[in-house]
Structures are given as structure tokens and as C-alpha cells.
Design an enzyme around this catalytic site. Structure first.
Site, PDB file in Angstrom:
ATOM      1  NE  ARG A 102      -0.009  -9.239   2.313  1.00 51.74           N
ATOM      2  CZ  ARG A 102      -0.459  -8.954   3.531  1.00 51.74           C
ATOM      3  NH1 ARG A 102      -1.517  -9.593   4.019  1.00 51.74           N
ATOM      4  NH2 ARG A 102       0.134  -8.053   4.264  1.00 51.74           N
TER       5      ARG A 102
ATOM      6  CG  ASP B  18      -6.840  -7.754   7.785  1.00 50.62           C
ATOM      7  OD1 ASP B  18      -5.800  -7.831   8.453  1.00 50.62           O
ATOM      8  OD2 ASP B  18      -7.105  -6.784   7.064  1.00 50.62           O
TER       9      ASP B  18
ATOM     10  CE  LYS C 144      -4.242  -7.944  11.115  1.00 45.04           C
ATOM     11  NZ  LYS C 144      -2.802  -7.606  11.018  1.00 45.04           N
ATOM     12  CB  THR C 145      -3.747 -14.157   8.128  1.00 43.58           C
ATOM     13  OG1 THR C 145      -4.270 -12.879   7.766  1.00 43.58           O
ATOM     14  CG2 THR C 145      -4.302 -15.197   7.170  1.00 43.58           C
TER      15      THR C 145
ATOM     16  NE  ARG D 288      -2.354  -1.540   3.440  1.00 42.77           N
ATOM     17  CZ  ARG D 288      -1.805  -0.885   4.449  1.00 42.77           C
ATOM     18  NH1 ARG D 288      -1.855   0.438   4.483  1.00 42.77           N
ATOM     19  NH2 ARG D 288      -1.233  -1.517   5.449  1.00 42.77           N
TER      20      ARG D 288
ATOM     21  CG  HIS E 218      -6.000  -4.005  11.265  1.00 39.29           C
ATOM     22  ND1 HIS E 218      -4.660  -3.715  11.268  1.00 39.29           N
ATOM     23  CD2 HIS E 218      -6.180  -4.820  10.202  1.00 39.29           C
ATOM     24  CE1 HIS E 218      -4.072  -4.308  10.247  1.00 39.29           C
ATOM     25  NE2 HIS E 218      -4.978  -5.000   9.596  1.00 39.29           N
TER      26      HIS E 218
ATOM     27  CB  SER F 193       0.910  -5.155   7.983  1.00 38.90           C
ATOM     28  OG  SER F 193       1.129  -5.994   6.896  1.00 38.90           O
TER      29      SER F 193
ATOM     30  CE  LYS G 297      -5.947  -3.511   6.391  1.00 38.60           C
ATOM     31  NZ  LYS G 297      -5.778  -4.899   6.018  1.00 38.60           N
TER      32      LYS G 297
HETATM   33  N1  LIG Z   1       5.741 -16.883  15.926  1.00 37.84           N
HETATM   34  C1  LIG Z   1       5.016 -16.479  14.889  1.00 37.84           C
HETATM   35  N2  LIG Z   1       3.721 -16.111  15.049  1.00 37.84           N
HETATM   36  C2  LIG Z   1       2.992 -15.674  14.008  1.00 37.84           C
HETATM   37  N3  LIG Z   1       3.457 -15.593  12.759  1.00 37.84           N
HETATM   38  C3  LIG Z   1       4.729 -15.965  12.514  1.00 37.84           C
HETATM   39  C4  LIG Z   1       5.554 -16.423  13.571  1.00 37.84           C
HETATM   40  N4  LIG Z   1       6.760 -16.714  13.061  1.00 37.84           N
HETATM   41  C5  LIG Z   1       6.700 -16.457  11.753  1.00 37.84           C
HETATM   42  N5  LIG Z   1       5.469 -16.009  11.399  1.00 37.84           N
HETATM   43  C6  LIG Z   1       5.096 -15.592  10.025  1.00 37.84           C
HETATM   44  O1  LIG Z   1       4.673 -14.237  10.082  1.00 37.84           O
HETATM   45  C7  LIG Z   1       3.685 -13.983   9.111  1.00 37.84           C
HETATM   46  C8  LIG Z   1       2.430 -13.414   9.744  1.00 37.84           C
HETATM   47  O2  LIG Z   1       1.624 -12.926   8.685  1.00 37.84           O
HETATM   48  P1  LIG Z   1       0.046 -12.767   8.719  1.00 37.84           P
HETATM   49  O3  LIG Z   1      -0.482 -12.924   7.333  1.00 37.84           O
HETATM   50  O4  LIG Z   1      -0.561 -13.642   9.749  1.00 37.84           O
HETATM   51  O5  LIG Z   1      -0.010 -11.246   9.134  1.00 37.84           O
HETATM   52  P2  LIG Z   1      -1.278 -10.353   9.434  1.00 37.84           P
HETATM   53  O6  LIG Z   1      -1.203  -9.898  10.850  1.00 37.84           O
HETATM   54  O7  LIG Z   1      -2.481 -11.088   9.035  1.00 37.84           O
HETATM   55  O8  LIG Z   1      -0.967  -9.095   8.504  1.00 37.84           O
HETATM   56  P3  LIG Z   1      -1.866  -8.273   7.455  1.00 37.84           P
HETATM   57  O9  LIG Z   1      -2.767  -7.394   8.240  1.00 37.84           O
HETATM   58  O10 LIG Z   1      -0.898  -7.516   6.672  1.00 37.84           O
HETATM   59  O11 LIG Z   1      -2.612  -9.268   6.629  1.00 37.84           O
HETATM   60  C9  LIG Z   1       3.401 -15.299   8.421  1.00 37.84           C
HETATM   61  O12 LIG Z   1       4.161 -15.335   7.260  1.00 37.84           O
HETATM   62  C10 LIG Z   1       3.898 -16.324   9.443  1.00 37.84           C
HETATM   63  O13 LIG Z   1       4.317 -17.524   8.843  1.00 37.84           O
HETATM   64  O1  LIG Z   2      -3.621  -4.007   3.310  1.00 39.27           O
HETATM   65  C1  LIG Z   2      -2.734  -4.779   2.995  1.00 39.27           C
HETATM   66  O2  LIG Z   2      -2.049  -4.673   1.966  1.00 39.27           O
HETATM   67  C2  LIG Z   2      -2.462  -5.955   3.847  1.00 39.27           C
HETATM   68  C3  LIG Z   2      -3.019  -5.853   5.170  1.00 39.27           C
HETATM   69  O3  LIG Z   2      -3.911  -6.587   5.513  1.00 39.27           O
HETATM   70  C4  LIG Z   2      -2.465  -4.827   6.080  1.00 39.27           C
HETATM   71  O4  LIG Z   2      -1.548  -4.118   5.723  1.00 39.27           O
HETATM   72  O5  LIG Z   2      -2.965  -4.758   7.213  1.00 39.27           O
HETATM   73 CA   LIG Z   3      -3.563 -11.083   6.973  1.00 43.96          CA
HETATM   74 MN   LIG Z   4      -4.458  -6.287   7.632  1.00 43.03          MN
END
Ligand SMILES: Nc1ncnc2c1ncn2[C@@H]1O[C@H](COP(=O)(O)OP(=O)(O)OP(=O)(O)O)[C@@H](O)[C@H]1O
Ligand SMILES: O=C([O-])CC(=O)C(=O)O
Ligand SMILES: [Ca+2]
Ligand SMILES: [Mn+2]
Length: 686
Positions: free
Chosen positions: A447, A382, A367-368, A181, A345, A363, A326
Site C-alpha cells: 500500500r 475511500d 475505488k482508489t 486488518r 465507503h 477493498s 478504518k
Molecule cells: N478493471 C479494473 N478496474 C479497477 N481496478 C483494477 C482493474 N483491473 C485491475 N485493477 C487493480 O485492482 C486494484 C484496485 O485497488 P484499489 O486501491 O482501487 O481498491 P479500493 O477499492 O480502493 O480498495 P480499499 O478500500 O482497500 O482501498 C488496483 O491494484 C488496480 O490496478
Molecule cells: O482498511 C484497509 O486496510 C484498506 C481499505 O481501505 C479497506 O480495506 O477498505
Molecule cells: Ca483504496
Molecule cells: Mn477502503
């Protein structure tokens, strides 16, 4: 056997099935003939017409009447799309027709309505025309309306460079020059109402623009879209809480964008689509086309503009699909609090007993990854709402980071990468089409976007009761925070408002980082474009880039809801813990975290991030399990020297020594003993 006059065997086209030669050899004419006179006709047989999206109402009494009403409905739908695409300076909307321009005449062979029925014009009721006629009013814009994933695959593969089917059936695609972004190019129209209501100024993500500039960019986007042969239109919903559902229309130039939003927003049923009517919010995604640098406020060729009064968003100069996702989230952060609903979020899942957990985090904090839990039902990964009736997912899909993805560590996410899933910016073998998830050649921020039902234990509809646990995820690249601590309500609010994480994504995952000082991050790009090195970041509400109101508004709502429904707060560090130099002697239980980090940043030469390892995902999962099960509520706690956090002394399946960062760091307090957070010496000055 019949012979032609020249003595050759005549080719039988009828009744051949029953005929066999005496020697028993079957000829290739032994099957029933196709009912086609030409190859084109043969091809037209291949596709059965879809059922009309309007179910025949009062009992199919007159098939003629039903056909008419379907036609009328389609006409109204096109009129609505023509209105969406109308220029604000010319008299009429574009001539829109349904269907793929490449398929002219094909449908006619089958008796379907021609893709060129009377085009629909939309006339403005209020705008004075300034240009009576232009070439653009002579052309047609084909509308590809709510196409299916299969149709979108074909469009992408035929017309969009960089689109491929991977070995597991996902659609690999490139988002172009932007792979994250662009928060510095996100603008909100400041008018009388929004000047009062929104958060502006220092710290706010809302960069102002005026109405006129918005209209200039809108016109640029609309003209660009209308200059194309075809545009994609998605009519979909946001929010599984049907009382508070928002109808969104996304107009875009790429099949990639249409499939992404198909996956990420809630997909309407045929009946819901029939009743769709006018959207509540419209996105104009003209991402391939730049904004005009001569336009007021433009500081780059990218601009992502939101106009709350017009309920519109315009995207110029970036094709990164996350802007749409977003951008709409920002709109929900405005609309929902007005109804007393907290927008979050966060990820969200539910145990078999109905216990709901929220996972807040910036990010890349997990979370995911952590809400996708084989033992629990996934409500969403998310974006959520917390209302008086419980929680609801805003979206219909998940958006997972893919870097270093593995079947072993994240099986449910891996299995969701199949037909229908959009895979952004990954690298694959040109022959086998097997994806190499470790490859960062295009970006670190690879992604996958898939419909939520691709996760086997998704909870559909994606709603649940009030949360029992509120887990704040921080990915600490500096090794300050313990892996888990229990928070009281004021601490929860403190961390929610400050929303600490180091803004960098997976820069070395679980792998051991190379010895200092050679460790470098030059080729790292985070979810936000341009982030190359970890930066200690305080992102209010764990999502400052998307909030519209002042952070205290959301925090007050969270505090009130947590108290009312008895939720417990937890701080979980999914980043580094210990393993780096830490100023333990100067940091005390009463040192606020932000003072610590602010201080730390001023002393960057002494400090290095990423020493040691990121906490292993299986350990984090065990920690989360212990929160869900209630084990951690009754565990023994001690207070850390740092920040006075309550940390458990033991967790089933987690080595006890990693629970306290003091065990994993080496103190170098003596090296800066002259400075005890005096805030005046050279080291302390920012
Ligand atoms: N201990 C850990 N706990 C959680 N995630 C981990 C850990 N170690 C490595 N990772 C990695 O960190 C990344 C977490 O990414 P995730 O997609 O869950 O982020 P998100 O919070 O959903 O972000 P976004 O809002 O950008 O989608 C994954 O690639 C996961 O494999
Ligand atoms: O918006 C994006 O590109 C990915 C996301 O979920 C974040 O940044 O929280
Ligand atoms: Ca995510
Ligand atoms: Mn997000």
C-alpha cells in the site's frame, strides 16, 4: 603573509576572502568563516528555529508578551497530552516534555528553550489513587508533536528497522506480522447506550466487549506508551465539511504510524492547531505490544477496541496502520448518521462541469484506482459523507493498493509515490532502492499512503455538490456479473445491501491465469488478514466491517438521497466476467444473486474462479467515462438472462462481446441437470 614563531604559515581565520597568493592559487580559506567556535555550534547553526505555532496576536507590540503566550500555549498543549496519556489507576499523568530525547542540550546552544522545561503533570480530578508512586512517575515521556514528514523520516530511519528511502523518495516501511486488518479482533464496548443503538449479533462486525475489559486494555496500552522514551502525537481533523469536523488525536509509538496518519487525516493549519483544544476522539496505538490472553474476551494477541462513550480506541498486537484509518471510519459511521449524514465507503470525483460520482466497493474493487482519473477532480478515494449540502471527504489522503502498480496504467498514483508517501510492505532493490511492485514476498496487500494534494487534480477543499452517479463496484472472481449494468433504485438498494464481491485482492490482475486445476492462491493475502482464497462475500453497504448501525439504516438514507437528488445507480464489475462455467440454464432473470452464489459455493468442485482474465483496466475506464458523459444513459439496453440486469449493447472503445457474460462462458448446465435449485439435494445443502 604572517608567520608563526616556528616558521609555519599561520592559518588565517579572518579576512581571508580578499587574500590571494601571488601565484593566483586560491586556498580553501578563501570563503567567509563560519560563525561557530565548535562543531556542535556549527551544527546548531544549520537549523533555523521554526516560527512559533501561535501567530503573534495584537500586533507584536511586546515581543516579550508574545513569547510568554507561546510558552503558555505549549504548556497547555502538553497538559492536554499528559491528560490523554494518564493512567486511570495512578494519581498523575506522565511527566511529558516536548522534543526528541536524542537531542538533549542541542537546542540550548542556539538559545532556544531547553527541551527540558518544567515537565507537565496532569492530575486526575476524580480517580482515587491506588498506587501513590511508581518508577514510571519518575521518568519523562518525550512527546514528538505533529512532526513534519522530514522529521518523521529521520525518526523512522534511525529507530525503526525496515525503514528505507526508495528511489522516488517515499518511505518504505514494514507493518510487522500483520499486513492487513484483523476484523475478528475488532471489539466495541457494549454499554446501555450502544446496546440500543448499534447493530449486534449475527452478521454484525461489532464484537462486543465490556467497559472493564476496555479499561484493562487501555491501561495496558497507556502503560506501554509511557514506558517508552518518546511517543508521537498527531492532532488532526476528519471531514472536510467544517460544520461536521471531528478533532482526532493519535498517540503512537512509531514514526511510521505518525506519518501514515499525517498523510491520511486532514492536516490542520497553524492557526487551527492553536485552537485545537481537547480532541473529540483519541487513538492509543500500542500495536507492538500484545494484549493479554488472560484478559476476558481476548481470543488472540491482537485487539482493536473502540469505546464510543469514552471516545477512545485502543490498538494492541497489530501494527497495520489501516486499523487506525478504518477504526476512525467506524466512529464516523456512528456519529454522522445521528446528524442525518450518510457515511460512505466510497471514492468520489467530480467532472469539470460539477457532476459528482460516488464509487462504492469493497477493498480492492477499484475505488482508489477509478476515482483517480486524470480528466476529473479527485474529492477522495475511500471515505465520504453525504449531507444536505453535498459530499465531503472524511480524510486528507489516499491509500492505494500497489500490487502490480504501473506508470502506464495508473500514472497519477505512481507519481504520488514520492517524498512524504508511506509505502507499506513493498520489496525494493537493496542498492538502487527501486521498488518492484510485482513482488508479493511480504504481502499481496502492499500500500501507499499519500496526502491527497499529491494527486495533481485533487479538489481542495475536498467537497462537492450532490452526486449524479452512484457506481457500485464489484470485483467478481466467479465471472457472473456483466462489466456494467444500469440499475433502478430497488436494484441499487438490493446490491447496496448485499454488497457482493469476491473477497480476494488482485490475485491475478489482468494476467492470464494458469490452466486449471493447478491454479492456486496459497500465497495470497488480502486486505483483511488471513484471506487466502476468493470467497463470495456479501458485505452490507460495501463495508460491513466498518458499519456500526444496521445496514438498512444506511440503505434507507442512500435511497432517500438518491431519489431526492436524482442520482442514477450503476453496477460495474471490475473483476472477472464470463470465462468460467456458468449455470445459465438454471439461473434465470428472477434468481436473486445471493441464492445463485450460495448455490454456487455448495458446488465448488464444479466451479473454478479466475478462469479467463480480469477485465482490463482501460475497458473499465471507458465504461466509467461513458457513465460520466451521459452516453450510457441514452444507450441501447438488453436484459440479461442472469439476474435480469439491464446491460448496454455498445460502449465506445469497449469490444461489444465482453459486455454480456453469456458470450464469454461455457455452460455446463447438463452436468448438474439433476438439480434445479431444489435446495434439498446434497448439492444444494450448505
Ligand atoms: N478493471 C479494473 N478496474 C479497477 N481496478 C483494477 C482493474 N483491473 C485491475 N485493477 C487493480 O485492482 C486494484 C484496485 O485497488 P484499489 O486501491 O482501487 O481498491 P479500493 O477499492 O480502493 O480498495 P480499499 O478500500 O482497500 O482501498 C488496483 O491494484 C488496480 O490496478
Ligand atoms: O482498511 C484497509 O486496510 C484498506 C481499505 O481501505 C479497506 O480495506 O477498505
Ligand atoms: Ca483504496
Ligand atoms: Mn477502503
Amino acid at each position: 603573509m604572517a608567520s608563526t614563531p616556528n616558521g609555519l604559515a599561520r592559518i588565517e581565520t579572518h579576512g581571508a576572502k580578499t587574500k590571494k597568493h601571488e601565484n593566483g592559487i586560491c586556498h580553501d580559506d578563501s570563503s567567509a568563516p563560519v560563525r561557530a567556535q565548535t562543531i556542535d555550534e556549527l551544527h546548531s547553526l544549520q537549523r533555523k528555529r521554526s516560527a512559533p505555532t501561535t501567530p503573534i496576536k495584537d500586533g507584536a507590540s511586546s515581543p516579550f508578551a508574545a513569547a510568554l503566550s507561546e510558552e503558555e500555549r505549549q504548556r497547555q498543549q502538553l497538559q492536554s497530552i499528559s491528560a490523554s496519556l494518564a493512567s486511570l489507576t495512578r494519581e498523575t499523568g506522565p511527566k511529558v516534555v516536548r522534543g526528541d530525547p536524542a537531542r538533549k542540550g542541542e537546542a540550548a546552544a542556539k538559545g532556544a528553550p531547553s527541551p527540558h522545561p518544567q515537565p507537565v503533570h496532569h492530575h486526575h480530578p476524580h480517580v482515587t489513587p491506588t498506587i501513590a508512586v511508581s518508577d514510571s512517575s519518575l521518568k519523562f515521556t518525550h512527546v514528538l508533536y505533529n512532526l513534519s514528514p522530514a522529521e518523521l523520516y529521520e525518526q523512522a530511519i534511525k529507530y525503526e528497522k525496515g525503514s528505507f528511502i526508495t528511489s522516488t523518495g517515499a518511505l518504505a516501511t514494514l507493518s510487522g506480522a500483520k499486513t492487513g486488518r484483523s476484523p475478528r479482533d475488532k471489539r466495541i464496548v457494549k454499554d446501555e447506550a450502544s446496546a440500543q443503538e448499534l447493530w449486534w449479533g449475527k452478521g454484525s462486525p461489532n464484537i462486543e466487549m465490556d467497559e472493564h475489559t476496555f479499561l484493562t486494555n487501555r491501561e495496558r496500552a497507556v502503560d506501554y506508551l509511557n514506558s517508552l522514551d518518546k511517543v508521537f502525537v498527531n492532532d488532526q481533523f476528519l471531514n472536510w465539511d467544517t460544520e461536521n469536523r471531528i478533532k482526532v488525536r493519535i498517540i503512537s509509538a512509531r514514526a511510521y504510524h505518525s506519518l501514515f496518519m499525517h498523510n491520511m487525516c486532514i492536516r490542520p493549519t497553524e492557526e487551527e492547531l492553536e485552537e485545537f483544544g481537547t480532541p473529540d476522539f483519541t487513538i492509543y496505538n500500542a500495536g507492538q505490544f500484545p494484549c493479554n490472553r488472560y484478559t476476558h474476551y481476548m481470543t488472540s494477541s491482537t485487539s482493536v477496541d473502540i469505546n464510543l462513550a469514552r471516545r477512545e480506541m485502543v490498538i494492541l498486537g497489530t501494527q497495520y496502520a489501516g486499523e487506525m484509518k478504518k477504526g476512525l471510519f467506524g466512529v464516523m459511521h456512528y456519529l454522522m448518521p445521528r446528524r442525518g449524514i450518510l457515511s460512505l465507503h466510497s471514492g468520489c470525483n467530480m467532472g469539470k462541469q460539477g457532476d459528482v460520482a460516488l464509487f462504492f466497493g469493497l477493498s480492492g474493487t477499484g475505488k482508489t484506482t477509478l476515482s483517480t482519473d486524470h480528466n476529473r477532480l479527485l474529492i477522495g478515494d475511500d471515505e465520504h459523507c453525504w449531507s444536505d449540502t453535498g459530499v465531503s471527504n472524511i480524510e486528507g489522503g489516499c491509500y492505494a493498493k500497489c500490487i502490480d502498480l504501473s506508470q502506464e496504467k495508473e500514472p497519477d498514483i505512481c507519481n504520488a509515490i514520492k517524498f512524504g508517501t508511506v509505502l507499506e510492505n513493498v520489496v525494493f532493490d537493496e542498492h538502487t532502492r527501486e521498488v518492484d511492485y510485482t513482488d508479493k514476498s511480504v504481502t499481496e496487500n502492499t500500500r501507499a499512503a499519500y496526502p491527497i494534494e499529491y494527486i495533481p487534480n485533487a479538489k481542495i477543499p475536498c467537497v462537492g455538490p450532490h452526486p449524479k452517479n452512484v457506481i457500485l463496484l464489484a470485483c467478481d472472481a466467479f465471472g457472473v456479473l456483466p462489466p456494467v449494468s444500469k440499475l433502478n433504485l430497488p436494484q441499487t438498494m438490493y446490491h447496496f445491501i448485499s454488497g457482493y464481491t469476491a473477497l480476494v485482492n488482485n490475485f491475478c490482475s489482468e494476467a492470464e491465469s494458469p490452466a486449471l486445476p493447478s491454479y492456486h492462491l496459497d500465497d495470497v493475502a488480502g486486505t483483511e488478514d488471513g484471506i487466502k482464497e476468493p470467497q463470495a462475500t456479501f458485505s452490507a453497504c460495501f463495508g460491513a466491517a466498518f458499519i456500526m448501525l444496521h445496514p438498512t439504516k444506511y440503505a434507507a438514507m442512500l435511497a432517500e438521497k438518491m431519489q431526492k437528488y436524482g442520482a442514477t445507480g450503476w453496477l460495474v464489475n471490475t473483476g472477472w466476467s464470463g470465462g468460467r462455467y456458468l449455470l445459465l440454464s438454471t439461473v434465470t432473470a428472477s434468481t436473486p444473486l445471493h441464492i445463485y452464489l450460495w448455490h454456487e459455493l455448495t458446488l465448488n468442485s464444479l466451479f473454478r474462479y479466475g478462469v479467463g482474465k480480469r477485465i482490463r483496466l482501460p475497458y473499465t475506464r471507458k465504461i466509467i467515462d461513458a457513465i460520466h458523459s451521459g452516453e450510457l444513459l441514452t444507450a441501447n439496453y438488453k436484459k440479461t438472462e442472469v439476474f435480469g440486469l439491464e446491460i448496454p449493447t455498445e460502449i465506445d472503445g469497449v469490444p461489444s462481446e465482453i459486455l454480456d457474460p453469456i458470450n464469454t462462458v461455457s455452460s455446463v448446465a447438463s452436468r448438474i441437470s439433476s438439480c434445479h435449485f431444489c435446495y434439498t439435494c446434497k448439492k444444494c445443502r450448505v
